[in-house]
Design a protein around this motif. Structure first.
Motif, PDB file in Angstrom:
ATOM      1  N   GLY A 274      47.572  59.110  33.849  1.00 45.92           N
ATOM      2  CA  GLY A 274      48.789  58.414  33.451  1.00 45.92           C
ATOM      3  C   GLY A 274      48.753  56.938  33.739  1.00 45.92           C
ATOM      4  N   ALA A 275      47.706  56.477  34.483  1.00 46.88           N
ATOM      5  CA  ALA A 275      47.583  55.045  34.726  1.00 46.88           C
ATOM      6  C   ALA A 275      47.161  54.364  33.434  1.00 46.88           C
ATOM      7  CB  ALA A 275      46.539  54.776  35.814  1.00 46.88           C
ATOM      8  N   PRO A 276      47.482  53.116  33.284  1.00 48.43           N
ATOM      9  CA  PRO A 276      47.105  52.403  32.058  1.00 48.43           C
ATOM     10  C   PRO A 276      45.608  52.476  31.838  1.00 48.43           C
ATOM     11  CG  PRO A 276      48.638  51.091  33.366  1.00 48.43           C
ATOM     12  CD  PRO A 276      48.248  52.277  34.206  1.00 48.43           C
ATOM     13  N   ASP A 277      45.203  52.879  30.658  1.00 47.37           N
ATOM     14  CA  ASP A 277      43.796  52.960  30.316  1.00 47.37           C
ATOM     15  C   ASP A 277      43.246  51.557  30.079  1.00 47.37           C
ATOM     16  OD1 ASP A 277      41.806  53.171  27.694  1.00 47.37           O
ATOM     17  OD2 ASP A 277      41.439  54.655  29.267  1.00 47.37           O
ATOM     18  N   ALA A 278      42.056  51.293  30.637  1.00 43.73           N
ATOM     19  CA  ALA A 278      41.493  49.946  30.538  1.00 43.73           C
ATOM     20  C   ALA A 278      41.269  49.544  29.089  1.00 43.73           C
ATOM     21  CB  ALA A 278      40.170  49.880  31.310  1.00 43.73           C
ATOM     22  N   ASP A 279      40.770  50.500  28.279  1.00 50.32           N
ATOM     23  CA  ASP A 279      40.537  50.175  26.882  1.00 50.32           C
ATOM     24  C   ASP A 279      41.845  49.923  26.150  1.00 50.32           C
ATOM     25  OD1 ASP A 279      37.844  50.428  27.260  1.00 50.32           O
ATOM     26  OD2 ASP A 279      37.793  52.556  26.688  1.00 50.32           O
TER      27      ASP A 279
ATOM     28  N   PRO B 229      45.242  53.075  40.889  1.00 53.20           N
ATOM     29  CA  PRO B 229      45.870  52.787  39.599  1.00 53.20           C
ATOM     30  C   PRO B 229      44.891  52.240  38.569  1.00 53.20           C
ATOM     31  CG  PRO B 229      47.121  51.829  41.415  1.00 53.20           C
ATOM     32  CD  PRO B 229      45.823  52.290  41.978  1.00 53.20           C
ATOM     33  N   SER B 230      43.882  51.463  39.020  1.00 52.56           N
ATOM     34  CA  SER B 230      42.963  50.818  38.090  1.00 52.56           C
ATOM     35  C   SER B 230      41.708  50.402  38.839  1.00 52.56           C
ATOM     36  CB  SER B 230      43.624  49.599  37.451  1.00 52.56           C
ATOM     37  OG  SER B 230      42.710  48.885  36.644  1.00 52.56           O
ATOM     38  N   LEU B 231      40.620  50.234  38.104  1.00 50.77           N
ATOM     39  CA  LEU B 231      39.375  49.742  38.704  1.00 50.77           C
ATOM     40  C   LEU B 231      39.344  48.220  38.766  1.00 50.77           C
ATOM     41  CD1 LEU B 231      36.801  52.135  36.993  1.00 50.77           C
ATOM     42  CD2 LEU B 231      37.780  52.313  39.283  1.00 50.77           C
ATOM     43  N   VAL B 232      40.281  47.567  38.105  1.00 51.64           N
ATOM     44  CA  VAL B 232      40.419  46.104  38.135  1.00 51.64           C
ATOM     45  C   VAL B 232      41.850  45.791  38.533  1.00 51.64           C
ATOM     46  CG1 VAL B 232      40.251  43.957  36.841  1.00 51.64           C
ATOM     47  CG2 VAL B 232      38.674  45.830  36.327  1.00 51.64           C
TER      48      VAL B 232
ATOM     49  N   ASP C 218      32.078  52.978  37.129  1.00 52.65           N
ATOM     50  CA  ASP C 218      32.812  54.243  37.108  1.00 52.65           C
ATOM     51  C   ASP C 218      33.277  54.709  38.485  1.00 52.65           C
ATOM     52  OD1 ASP C 218      33.965  56.415  35.851  1.00 52.65           O
ATOM     53  OD2 ASP C 218      32.164  57.657  36.046  1.00 52.65           O
ATOM     54  N   GLY C 219      33.956  53.810  39.195  1.00 50.80           N
ATOM     55  CA  GLY C 219      34.564  54.210  40.451  1.00 50.80           C
ATOM     56  C   GLY C 219      33.744  53.936  41.690  1.00 50.80           C
ATOM     57  N   ARG C 220      32.534  53.444  41.541  1.00 51.03           N
ATOM     58  CA  ARG C 220      31.721  53.129  42.719  1.00 51.03           C
ATOM     59  C   ARG C 220      32.063  51.765  43.302  1.00 51.03           C
ATOM     60  NH1 ARG C 220      25.720  53.527  41.262  1.00 51.03           N
ATOM     61  NH2 ARG C 220      25.458  53.334  43.530  1.00 51.03           N
ATOM     62  N   ILE C 221      32.718  50.919  42.497  1.00 48.18           N
ATOM     63  CA  ILE C 221      33.241  49.640  42.987  1.00 48.18           C
ATOM     64  C   ILE C 221      34.625  49.436  42.389  1.00 48.18           C
ATOM     65  CG2 ILE C 221      30.965  48.546  43.214  1.00 48.18           C
ATOM     66  CD1 ILE C 221      31.633  46.989  40.600  1.00 48.18           C
ATOM     67  N   VAL C 222      35.386  48.555  43.010  1.00 47.91           N
ATOM     68  CA  VAL C 222      36.664  48.097  42.469  1.00 47.91           C
ATOM     69  C   VAL C 222      36.610  46.575  42.423  1.00 47.91           C
ATOM     70  CG1 VAL C 222      39.155  47.905  42.882  1.00 47.91           C
ATOM     71  CG2 VAL C 222      37.983  50.095  43.233  1.00 47.91           C
ATOM     72  N   LEU C 223      37.149  45.998  41.375  1.00 45.66           N
ATOM     73  CA  LEU C 223      37.193  44.539  41.234  1.00 45.66           C
ATOM     74  C   LEU C 223      38.591  44.050  41.569  1.00 45.66           C
ATOM     75  CD1 LEU C 223      35.941  41.827  40.294  1.00 45.66           C
ATOM     76  CD2 LEU C 223      36.715  42.391  37.977  1.00 45.66           C
ATOM     77  N   ALA C 224      38.685  43.142  42.532  1.00 45.33           N
ATOM     78  CA  ALA C 224      39.954  42.517  42.912  1.00 45.33           C
ATOM     79  C   ALA C 224      39.947  41.070  42.448  1.00 45.33           C
ATOM     80  CB  ALA C 224      40.154  42.590  44.419  1.00 45.33           C
ATOM     81  N   LYS C 225      40.918  40.691  41.616  1.00 45.41           N
ATOM     82  CA  LYS C 225      40.978  39.348  41.056  1.00 45.41           C
ATOM     83  C   LYS C 225      42.021  38.527  41.816  1.00 45.41           C
ATOM     84  CE  LYS C 225      40.805  38.944  36.595  1.00 45.41           C
ATOM     85  NZ  LYS C 225      39.503  38.205  36.537  1.00 45.41           N
ATOM     86  N   VAL C 226      41.622  37.310  42.211  1.00 43.88           N
ATOM     87  CA  VAL C 226      42.484  36.427  42.991  1.00 43.88           C
ATOM     88  C   VAL C 226      42.644  35.108  42.250  1.00 43.88           C
ATOM     89  CG1 VAL C 226      42.782  35.184  45.165  1.00 43.88           C
ATOM     90  CG2 VAL C 226      41.735  37.467  45.168  1.00 43.88           C
TER      91      VAL C 226
ATOM     92  N   LEU D  41      32.422  40.645  35.026  1.00 43.96           N
ATOM     93  CA  LEU D  41      32.782  41.426  36.209  1.00 43.96           C
ATOM     94  C   LEU D  41      33.673  42.610  35.834  1.00 43.96           C
ATOM     95  CD1 LEU D  41      33.480  38.496  38.694  1.00 43.96           C
ATOM     96  CD2 LEU D  41      31.583  40.101  38.818  1.00 43.96           C
ATOM     97  N   GLU D  42      34.625  42.381  34.938  1.00 47.70           N
ATOM     98  CA  GLU D  42      35.529  43.463  34.539  1.00 47.70           C
ATOM     99  C   GLU D  42      34.770  44.563  33.796  1.00 47.70           C
ATOM    100  OE1 GLU D  42      38.686  41.607  32.368  1.00 47.70           O
ATOM    101  OE2 GLU D  42      39.166  40.236  34.021  1.00 47.70           O
ATOM    102  N   ARG D  43      33.843  44.168  32.958  1.00 46.69           N
ATOM    103  CA  ARG D  43      33.054  45.156  32.218  1.00 46.69           C
ATOM    104  C   ARG D  43      32.184  45.979  33.175  1.00 46.69           C
ATOM    105  NH1 ARG D  43      31.493  41.913  28.786  1.00 46.69           N
ATOM    106  NH2 ARG D  43      29.458  41.274  29.530  1.00 46.69           N
ATOM    107  N   LEU D  44      31.580  45.314  34.156  1.00 47.63           N
ATOM    108  CA  LEU D  44      30.734  46.029  35.102  1.00 47.63           C
ATOM    109  C   LEU D  44      31.555  46.940  36.006  1.00 47.63           C
ATOM    110  CD1 LEU D  44      28.173  43.238  36.068  1.00 47.63           C
ATOM    111  CD2 LEU D  44      27.780  45.252  34.659  1.00 47.63           C
ATOM    112  N   ALA D  45      32.773  46.519  36.358  1.00 47.27           N
ATOM    113  CA  ALA D  45      33.636  47.383  37.173  1.00 47.27           C
ATOM    114  C   ALA D  45      33.893  48.706  36.457  1.00 47.27           C
ATOM    115  CB  ALA D  45      34.947  46.673  37.488  1.00 47.27           C
ATOM    116  N   GLN D  46      34.111  48.645  35.149  1.00 51.81           N
ATOM    117  CA  GLN D  46      34.308  49.873  34.378  1.00 51.81           C
ATOM    118  C   GLN D  46      33.003  50.669  34.290  1.00 51.81           C
ATOM    119  OE1 GLN D  46      37.281  50.794  33.499  1.00 51.81           O
ATOM    120  NE2 GLN D  46      38.330  48.862  33.959  1.00 51.81           N
TER     121      GLN D  46
END
Length: 335
Positions: free
Chosen positions: A182-187, A58-61, A108-116, A100-105
């Protein structure tokens, strides 16, 4: 980049998340063989796979909780997941999370950021041994690894992520994810969200200086903010954190530990290795080391040890039970 923040090849040990992993209804898939890493996008010498080969997310973050962390475990079998443990009240978190959020974008799909959110997720906070925040970790192939504590400059964060990607590829985890159509666009999400409240001028100047690796200027800006408002807790915490970064700049863990071992009664050597302990999240080790040294020193050296302990108390948080215990012991040594 300093050698102080632990890297995937030399971490303070994997965190036991078995209690969370076991909540899943199915066992996590086995890591891909090493040969797959070479062919996967981002793998050594490998060409990027087509869109159809990418796992759809759904999202990279993503925001994760104690209850949903199993999804992160499973996702980490495909790509490394960076875990950001933060809190709304944490000033350094507000500096680090956007990086971290900017770098996750950017990756481009090589990592995912999980926020806790640590306030809402005590089990994950304990599992990742988040003794102070922000704490950043990674999960690779279901295995959690500690990365660093505190708000680092973007260049150093990027360097850590590159090391995570290398470690993941060595373990056959070199895939890629794609944000679902169709997933929410990060921008679009960023545009829809209200603009964050701007930092006070001296805080912003300090943050900009940290981004440039100019810790001397950042220290001066935080000190100016404190002089203008002695009750500015964010500035006090920021000063403690950037002072730690400044002291550790250019040092190596081996050098600091060797110096402390060679001179166990030298307060300067013990202060150096205590910095190393606190930067790696070993709060009780840092407190214990300096509290043991304190009765053996006098004059300026005694004041230096006391001041460093007070700085650590700011980094960890006044309400932390380890701070309460250490402050009580310091008081008995003082009086």
């Amino acid at each position: 980049m300093s050698n102080i923040p632990p890297t995937p090849a030399g971490l303070r040990g994997a965190v036991d998340l078995s209690s969370l992993v076991n909540r899943g209804t199915a066992s996590p898939p086995a890591p891909a063989p090493a040969s797959a890493a070479a062919a996967a996008p981002g793998g050594p010498g490998g060409a990027a796979a087509g869109v159809s080969d990418a796992l759809v997310v759904p999202s990279l973050v993503v925001d994760v909780t104690d209850q949903t962390f199993q999804d992160v475990i499973e996702l980490s079998m495909q790509v490394p997941v960076i875990v950001d443990l933060w809190a709304e009240w944490c000033g350094p978190c507000k500096q680090l999370s956007p990086v971290l959020e900017r770098l996750a974008q950017e990756y481009d799909g090589r990592i995912v950021l999980a926020k806790v959110d640590v306030d809402a997720n005590p089990q994950l906070t304990q599992a990742f041994q988040a003794q102070s925040i922000p704490t950043v970790a990674a999960v690779i192939g279901g295995r959690p690894l500690g990365l660093f504590v505190g708000a680092l400059p973007e260049a150093e964060v990027r360097d850590v992520i590159e090391q995570v990607l290398q470690a993941a590829a060595q373990n056959g985890i070199a895939g890629r994810v794609q944000v679902a159509d169709g997933a929410p666009d990060a921008d679009a999400d960023a545009a829809a969200e209200p603009e964050p409240e701007p930092l006070p001028p001296h805080h912003q100047a300090a943050y900009d200086a940290i981004e440039q690796g100019d810790y001397t200027t950042a220290i001066a800006e935080y000190r100016t903010a404190i002089a203008q408002d002695p009750h500015d807790r964010m500035a006090v915490a920021g000063l403690a954190q950037v002072s730690l970064l400044d002291r550790l700049q250019g040092a190596t863990a081996d050098e600091l530990r060797a110096a402390a071992a060679a001179a166990p009664t030298d307060p300067a050597a013990q202060l150096g290795v205590a910095d190393l302990d606190i930067s790696g999240g070993h709060v009780e080790d840092a407190f214990g080391r300096l509290l043991d040294v304190f009765p053996t020193v006098h004059g300026a050296e005694r004041e230096a040890v006391r001041a460093r302990l007070v700085e650590y108390f700011e980094l960890v948080g006044a309400d932390d039970p380890r701070v309460v215990a250490a402050r009580r012991r310091l008081a008995t040594l003082l009086y």
